[in-house]
Design a protein around this motif. Structure first.
Motif, PDB file in Angstrom:
ATOM      1  N   ARG A  65     -15.267  27.691 -29.172  1.00 51.07           N
ATOM      2  CA  ARG A  65     -14.421  26.487 -29.205  1.00 51.07           C
ATOM      3  C   ARG A  65     -13.269  26.581 -28.215  1.00 51.07           C
ATOM      4  NH1 ARG A  65     -14.666  27.026 -35.189  1.00 51.07           N
ATOM      5  NH2 ARG A  65     -16.464  25.799 -35.798  1.00 51.07           N
ATOM      6  N   SER A  66     -12.742  27.784 -27.988  1.00 49.17           N
ATOM      7  CA  SER A  66     -11.562  27.924 -27.140  1.00 49.17           C
ATOM      8  C   SER A  66     -11.902  28.049 -25.659  1.00 49.17           C
ATOM      9  CB  SER A  66     -10.747  29.143 -27.571  1.00 49.17           C
ATOM     10  OG  SER A  66     -11.493  30.329 -27.367  1.00 49.17           O
ATOM     11  N   ASN A  67     -13.105  28.438 -25.314  1.00 45.50           N
ATOM     12  CA  ASN A  67     -13.498  28.609 -23.926  1.00 45.50           C
ATOM     13  C   ASN A  67     -14.486  27.542 -23.504  1.00 45.50           C
ATOM     14  OD1 ASN A  67     -11.936  30.916 -23.612  1.00 45.50           O
ATOM     15  ND2 ASN A  67     -13.553  32.234 -24.360  1.00 45.50           N
ATOM     16  N   PHE A  68     -14.640  27.403 -22.198  1.00 41.02           N
ATOM     17  CA  PHE A  68     -15.572  26.412 -21.659  1.00 41.02           C
ATOM     18  C   PHE A  68     -16.969  27.005 -21.659  1.00 41.02           C
ATOM     19  CE2 PHE A  68     -17.537  23.904 -18.261  1.00 41.02           C
ATOM     20  CZ  PHE A  68     -17.266  22.650 -18.754  1.00 41.02           C
ATOM     21  N   THR A  69     -17.776  26.574 -22.609  1.00 39.33           N
ATOM     22  CA  THR A  69     -19.142  27.065 -22.759  1.00 39.33           C
ATOM     23  C   THR A  69     -20.102  25.881 -22.717  1.00 39.33           C
ATOM     24  OG1 THR A  69     -19.059  26.881 -25.166  1.00 39.33           O
ATOM     25  CG2 THR A  69     -18.353  28.978 -24.214  1.00 39.33           C
ATOM     26  N   PRO A  70     -21.394  26.121 -22.668  1.00 39.76           N
ATOM     27  CA  PRO A  70     -22.350  25.001 -22.705  1.00 39.76           C
ATOM     28  C   PRO A  70     -22.201  24.135 -23.945  1.00 39.76           C
ATOM     29  CG  PRO A  70     -23.463  26.972 -21.960  1.00 39.76           C
ATOM     30  CD  PRO A  70     -22.079  27.388 -22.367  1.00 39.76           C
ATOM     31  N   ASP A  71     -21.718  24.716 -25.045  1.00 40.57           N
ATOM     32  CA  ASP A  71     -21.477  23.905 -26.243  1.00 40.57           C
ATOM     33  C   ASP A  71     -20.423  22.843 -25.976  1.00 40.57           C
ATOM     34  OD1 ASP A  71     -23.296  25.370 -27.718  1.00 40.57           O
ATOM     35  OD2 ASP A  71     -21.789  26.823 -28.351  1.00 40.57           O
ATOM     36  N   ASN A  72     -19.397  23.208 -25.192  1.00 39.57           N
ATOM     37  CA  ASN A  72     -18.360  22.233 -24.870  1.00 39.57           C
ATOM     38  C   ASN A  72     -18.911  21.132 -23.979  1.00 39.57           C
ATOM     39  OD1 ASN A  72     -17.245  24.922 -25.439  1.00 39.57           O
ATOM     40  ND2 ASN A  72     -15.298  23.890 -25.303  1.00 39.57           N
TER      41      ASN A  72
END
Length: 131
Positions: A65-72
């Motif tokens: 949730r806090s980092n830019f990942t593919p989920d974001n």
């Protein structure tokens, strides 16, 4: 299986579905190269640790949730889809979607004739320069 099917297509799809379910637990299946890389004991240990240690799983979820990942990226796309789901019908209501009249306006044939005339003039000038 044959009695409940409506046609041969249903029989084939049901047979393929059963074949898939039967082979689902065999990770390598027909691909022999995965046997060398796949360590089922290690993946079992990872799954066991994650199931027993719920704090570790919440740590991973907070990191995602806090980092830019593919989920974001997926969340941004999902939000954009919801926005367009509301905005496009409203835009369709308020935007005038009429075919413009060609009376008094320029038509494509007129534009094509002008382009052809200017092309002929350029060819004539080019021929004059080469002569």
């Amino acid at each position: 299986l044959f009695v409940m099917s409506e046609g041969p297509k249903d029989v084939i799809f049901d047979a393929l579905g059963l074949c898939f379910l039967y082979n689902m637990d065999d990770i390598s299946g027909d691909f022999g190269f995965i046997d060398e890389k796949w360590d089922e004991d290690q993946f079992g240990d990872i799954y066991g640790e994650l199931a027993q240690n719920q704090d570790l799983m919440t740590t991973f979820q907070e990191f995602r949730r806090s980092n830019f990942t593919p989920d974001n990226v997926y969340s941004v796309g999902k939000g954009l889809a919801y926005l367009l789901l509301i905005a496009l019908p409203i835009a369709f209501i308020f935007v005038e979607l009429e075919v413009p009249s060609t009376e008094g306006g320029r038509r494509l044939t007129q534009d094509l004739a002008e382009l052809q005339a200017s092309n002929d003039a350029l060819r004539a000038q080019f021929a004059a320069l080469n002569a």
